[in-house]
Write a protein that holds these residues in place. Structure first.
Motif, PDB file in Angstrom:
ATOM      1  N   SER A 291      13.621  79.848   9.218  1.00 53.53           N
ATOM      2  CA  SER A 291      12.389  79.175   8.880  1.00 53.53           C
ATOM      3  C   SER A 291      11.247  79.179  10.000  1.00 53.53           C
ATOM      4  CB  SER A 291      12.732  77.587   8.453  1.00 53.53           C
ATOM      5  OG  SER A 291      13.057  76.777   9.487  1.00 53.53           O
ATOM      6  N   GLY A 292      12.064  79.311  11.258  1.00 52.06           N
ATOM      7  CA  GLY A 292      11.056  79.490  12.494  1.00 52.06           C
ATOM      8  C   GLY A 292      10.362  81.178  12.451  1.00 52.06           C
ATOM      9  N   THR A 293      10.647  81.812  11.701  1.00 49.21           N
ATOM     10  CA  THR A 293       9.960  83.129  11.551  1.00 49.21           C
ATOM     11  C   THR A 293       9.044  83.074  10.369  1.00 49.21           C
ATOM     12  OG1 THR A 293      11.526  83.901  10.180  1.00 49.21           O
ATOM     13  CG2 THR A 293      11.799  84.189  12.475  1.00 49.21           C
ATOM     14  N   PHE A 294       8.796  82.044   9.683  1.00 49.24           N
ATOM     15  CA  PHE A 294       7.744  81.962   8.629  1.00 49.24           C
ATOM     16  C   PHE A 294       6.280  82.286   9.375  1.00 49.24           C
ATOM     17  CE2 PHE A 294       4.894  80.012   5.778  1.00 49.24           C
ATOM     18  CZ  PHE A 294       5.218  80.377   4.620  1.00 49.24           C
ATOM     19  N   GLY A 295       5.698  83.101   8.413  1.00 50.66           N
ATOM     20  CA  GLY A 295       4.438  83.459   9.135  1.00 50.66           C
ATOM     21  C   GLY A 295       4.501  84.516   9.850  1.00 50.66           C
ATOM     22  N   LEU A 296       5.410  85.273  10.306  1.00 51.20           N
ATOM     23  CA  LEU A 296       5.417  86.509  11.068  1.00 51.20           C
ATOM     24  C   LEU A 296       5.185  87.648  10.198  1.00 51.20           C
ATOM     25  CD1 LEU A 296       6.664  87.542  14.096  1.00 51.20           C
ATOM     26  CD2 LEU A 296       8.616  88.346  12.909  1.00 51.20           C
ATOM     27  N   PRO A 297       4.014  88.379  10.726  1.00 54.91           N
ATOM     28  CA  PRO A 297       3.529  89.431   9.817  1.00 54.91           C
ATOM     29  C   PRO A 297       4.676  90.517   9.522  1.00 54.91           C
ATOM     30  CG  PRO A 297       2.431  89.776  11.986  1.00 54.91           C
ATOM     31  CD  PRO A 297       3.358  88.335  11.874  1.00 54.91           C
ATOM     32  N   GLY A 298       4.498  91.098   8.135  1.00 58.63           N
ATOM     33  CA  GLY A 298       5.537  91.976   7.869  1.00 58.63           C
ATOM     34  C   GLY A 298       4.917  93.394   7.294  1.00 58.63           C
ATOM     35  N   GLY A 299       3.642  93.599   7.340  1.00 60.01           N
ATOM     36  CA  GLY A 299       2.852  94.775   7.148  1.00 60.01           C
ATOM     37  C   GLY A 299       2.835  95.865   8.224  1.00 60.01           C
ATOM     38  N   TYR A 300       2.288  96.976   7.859  1.00 60.87           N
ATOM     39  CA  TYR A 300       2.293  97.996   8.874  1.00 60.87           C
ATOM     40  C   TYR A 300       0.778  98.224   9.617  1.00 60.87           C
ATOM     41  CZ  TYR A 300       6.829  99.332   6.945  1.00 60.87           C
ATOM     42  OH  TYR A 300       8.098  99.170   6.471  1.00 60.87           O
ATOM     43  N   THR A 301      -0.102  97.179   9.414  1.00 58.34           N
ATOM     44  CA  THR A 301      -1.320  97.476  10.291  1.00 58.34           C
ATOM     45  C   THR A 301      -0.910  97.418  11.746  1.00 58.34           C
ATOM     46  OG1 THR A 301      -1.859  95.171   9.971  1.00 58.34           O
ATOM     47  CG2 THR A 301      -2.524  96.578   8.223  1.00 58.34           C
ATOM     48  N   SER A 302      -1.779  97.724  12.433  1.00 59.55           N
ATOM     49  CA  SER A 302      -1.538  97.628  13.882  1.00 59.55           C
ATOM     50  C   SER A 302      -1.512  96.109  14.540  1.00 59.55           C
ATOM     51  CB  SER A 302      -2.968  98.281  14.824  1.00 59.55           C
ATOM     52  OG  SER A 302      -2.698  98.236  16.071  1.00 59.55           O
ATOM     53  N   PRO A 303      -2.380  95.218  13.931  1.00 59.30           N
ATOM     54  CA  PRO A 303      -2.211  93.920  14.659  1.00 59.30           C
ATOM     55  C   PRO A 303      -0.900  93.374  14.048  1.00 59.30           C
ATOM     56  CG  PRO A 303      -4.394  94.263  13.754  1.00 59.30           C
ATOM     57  CD  PRO A 303      -3.574  95.476  13.522  1.00 59.30           C
ATOM     58  N   GLU A 304      -0.356  93.656  12.772  1.00 59.57           N
ATOM     59  CA  GLU A 304       0.793  93.245  12.380  1.00 59.57           C
ATOM     60  C   GLU A 304       2.070  93.537  13.053  1.00 59.57           C
ATOM     61  OE1 GLU A 304       0.571  92.190   7.531  1.00 59.57           O
ATOM     62  OE2 GLU A 304      -0.244  94.131   8.315  1.00 59.57           O
ATOM     63  N   ARG A 305       2.087  94.808  13.306  1.00 60.63           N
ATOM     64  CA  ARG A 305       3.063  95.521  14.116  1.00 60.63           C
ATOM     65  C   ARG A 305       3.058  95.038  15.618  1.00 60.63           C
ATOM     66  NH1 ARG A 305       1.925 100.399  15.085  1.00 60.63           N
ATOM     67  NH2 ARG A 305       0.170 100.745  13.505  1.00 60.63           N
ATOM     68  N   PHE A 306       1.888  94.828  16.155  1.00 70.70           N
ATOM     69  CA  PHE A 306       1.844  94.208  17.602  1.00 70.70           C
ATOM     70  C   PHE A 306       2.600  92.974  17.636  1.00 70.70           C
ATOM     71  CE2 PHE A 306       0.392  92.449  21.315  1.00 70.70           C
ATOM     72  CZ  PHE A 306       0.144  93.488  22.219  1.00 70.70           C
ATOM     73  N   ALA A 307       2.364  92.110  16.770  1.00 69.51           N
ATOM     74  CA  ALA A 307       2.781  90.840  16.667  1.00 69.51           C
ATOM     75  C   ALA A 307       4.283  90.509  16.492  1.00 69.51           C
ATOM     76  CB  ALA A 307       2.123  89.815  15.697  1.00 69.51           C
ATOM     77  N   ARG A 308       4.569  91.446  15.424  1.00 69.00           N
ATOM     78  CA  ARG A 308       5.978  91.555  15.092  1.00 69.00           C
ATOM     79  C   ARG A 308       6.886  92.150  16.335  1.00 69.00           C
ATOM     80  NH1 ARG A 308       5.323  93.888  10.542  1.00 69.00           N
ATOM     81  NH2 ARG A 308       6.063  95.799  10.797  1.00 69.00           N
ATOM     82  N   ALA A 309       6.498  93.273  16.988  1.00 67.63           N
ATOM     83  CA  ALA A 309       7.216  93.976  18.015  1.00 67.63           C
ATOM     84  C   ALA A 309       7.183  92.923  19.136  1.00 67.63           C
ATOM     85  CB  ALA A 309       6.602  95.335  18.331  1.00 67.63           C
ATOM     86  N   THR A 310       6.124  92.231  19.409  1.00 69.20           N
ATOM     87  CA  THR A 310       6.286  91.211  20.579  1.00 69.20           C
ATOM     88  C   THR A 310       7.078  90.136  20.313  1.00 69.20           C
ATOM     89  OG1 THR A 310       3.853  91.702  20.924  1.00 69.20           O
ATOM     90  CG2 THR A 310       4.709  89.600  21.902  1.00 69.20           C
ATOM     91  N   PHE A 311       7.290  89.670  19.361  1.00 73.24           N
ATOM     92  CA  PHE A 311       8.411  88.460  19.014  1.00 73.24           C
ATOM     93  C   PHE A 311       9.780  89.000  19.225  1.00 73.24           C
ATOM     94  CE2 PHE A 311      11.262  86.558  15.934  1.00 73.24           C
ATOM     95  CZ  PHE A 311      11.133  85.356  16.241  1.00 73.24           C
ATOM     96  N   LEU A 312       9.724  90.243  18.726  1.00 73.65           N
ATOM     97  CA  LEU A 312      11.324  90.671  18.426  1.00 73.65           C
ATOM     98  C   LEU A 312      11.681  91.094  20.082  1.00 73.65           C
ATOM     99  CD1 LEU A 312      11.186  92.775  15.258  1.00 73.65           C
ATOM    100  CD2 LEU A 312      12.616  90.928  15.509  1.00 73.65           C
ATOM    101  N   ARG A 313      10.740  91.793  20.717  1.00 67.47           N
ATOM    102  CA  ARG A 313      11.164  92.253  22.119  1.00 67.47           C
ATOM    103  C   ARG A 313      11.442  91.153  23.054  1.00 67.47           C
ATOM    104  NH1 ARG A 313       8.579  92.146  26.911  1.00 67.47           N
ATOM    105  NH2 ARG A 313       8.772  93.712  28.443  1.00 67.47           N
ATOM    106  N   ALA A 314      10.735  90.053  22.716  1.00 62.40           N
ATOM    107  CA  ALA A 314      10.976  88.833  23.585  1.00 62.40           C
ATOM    108  C   ALA A 314      12.370  88.093  23.301  1.00 62.40           C
ATOM    109  CB  ALA A 314       9.740  87.786  23.590  1.00 62.40           C
ATOM    110  N   LEU A 315      12.659  88.298  22.217  1.00 64.48           N
ATOM    111  CA  LEU A 315      13.794  87.309  21.740  1.00 64.48           C
ATOM    112  C   LEU A 315      15.346  88.195  21.578  1.00 64.48           C
ATOM    113  CD1 LEU A 315      12.088  84.904  19.563  1.00 64.48           C
ATOM    114  CD2 LEU A 315      12.793  84.481  21.821  1.00 64.48           C
ATOM    115  N   THR A 316      15.068  89.478  21.407  1.00 63.07           N
ATOM    116  CA  THR A 316      16.427  90.055  20.819  1.00 63.07           C
ATOM    117  C   THR A 316      17.265  90.338  22.102  1.00 63.07           C
ATOM    118  OG1 THR A 316      15.410  91.639  19.214  1.00 63.07           O
ATOM    119  CG2 THR A 316      17.248  92.572  20.267  1.00 63.07           C
TER     120      THR A 316
END
Length: 330
Positions: free
Chosen positions: A211-236
């Motif tokens: 539930s903590g990832t609700f709202g994490l964007p899932g599309g392939y636009t540049s802003p969505e990929r940037f936000a998704r990659a930032t979250f995953l890079r910080a926590l993986t």
């Protein structure tokens, strides 16, 4: 369009990684450009001081989109549409390069980000098209070195500017500052579940894990990929070994890898991830994964390759393979 990120593993290895997303078939191969190699830019002959590895294609001269050199300096170029601005005339006192040639100069001449900051004013990027392709690519660049620092090079005013990148991620337009500000929209993203809440006497609670990832964007636009990659890079979890770090990188890239057919351009071509790469700037190793196969190919810079007179290309088998467990158990 491409997604890129830097990562430092628990083993204190620094990496630069990227997806190569493009509609035009690039047909690139892993290649090592040796030191002291003379290459022809559209403004004259250039010579590499350092050798480097990346994926490239020879279009009258080598065209690379990323690479790591023998000093542990790594660069990846990504599309920057509607933002990149270049000069229309050459400048006699500067090194004049077409935008697609800039990465060859960077990898061949620069050994660290500190040196980059000192020498960036030597460069004048001029509006010159890629030979045989006939267009001027709008580009910006993500850079790291053995210190693990990450910067971005952008030319939104006609002059190349070095910008610190605190999150170690780059995608495409808009510019870096816009993407960083856009992260304010995702303050709610977290790796743990949200607690249950009570509305009057009624308790609302998560449906299940994540539930903590609700709202994490899932599309392939540049802003969505940037936000998704930032979250995953910080926590993986990057693991304890080099191999675990490389595996973690490709797990992150899986989340921004574009399958063929789901992102169609206006001209009808499919914009998809043609390959992914991870560059180990600590051990000077280049990892390459083509779209057609889950296999990762490894190439390490060594003195034999660096001292050659001409570039060395490496062929690979782009086929999907499986391991038959029935056969292994007989």
């Amino acid at each position: 369009m491409c997604t890129s990120l830097t990562l430092t593993s628990h083993a204190e290895h620094h990496f630069l990684a990227r997806t190569m997303d493009f509609g035009f078939q690039l047909d690139g191969r892993p290649v090592v450009i040796p030191r002291n190699y003379e290459w022809k830019s559209q403004q004259g002959i250039q010579k590499t001081k350092y050798g480097f590895a990346g994926t490239g294609r020879n279009l009258e001269e080598y065209f690379l989109a990323e690479g790591v050199n023998e000093k542990g300096f790594a660069v990846a170029e990504l599309y920057f549409p509607n933002e990149a601005k270049y000069n229309t005339t050459t400048q006699k006192e500067k090194v004049n390069l077409a935008p697609h040639e800039f990465i060859m100069w960077l990898l061949g001449q620069i050994g660290s980000i500190s040196e980059l900051r000192e020498r960036i004013t030597e460069i004048n990027l001029v509006e010159e098209a890629i030979p045989m392709l006939g267009f001027i690519p709008p580009l910006h660049f993500i850079v790291t070195d053995k210190t693990g620092e990450t910067v971005v090079l952008e030319s939104d005013s006609g002059e190349m500017v070095v910008k610190s990148n605190p999150v170690g991620v780059m995608t495409n337009s808009p510019d870096l500052s816009w993407h960083l500000k856009n992260l304010n929209n995702y303050l709610n993203i977290q790796p743990t579940n949200f607690p249950a809440k009570k509305i009057d006497e009624y308790v609302i609670q998560p449906f299940g894990q994540g539930s903590g990832t609700f709202g994490l964007p899932g599309g392939y636009t540049s802003p969505e990929r940037f936000a998704r990659a930032t979250f995953l890079r910080a926590l993986t979890d990057t693991g304890e070994t080099v191999e675990e770090g490389v595996n973690a990188i490709f797990k992150i890239l899986n989340n921004v890898t574009i399958p063929k057919g789901v992102d169609i351009k206006d001209d009808g071509s499919s914009d998809y991830t043609q390959y992914r790469a991870a560059l180990d700037v600590t051990e000077l190793t280049y990892y390459f994964n083509p779209y057609e196969s889950p296999e990762v190919f490894k190439l390490t810079l060594d003195e034999t390759l660096l001292a050659k007179k001409e570039p060395t290309e490496f062929a690979y088998a782009a086929t999907f393979k499986t391991t038959d467990l029935n056969t292994k158990n007989t």
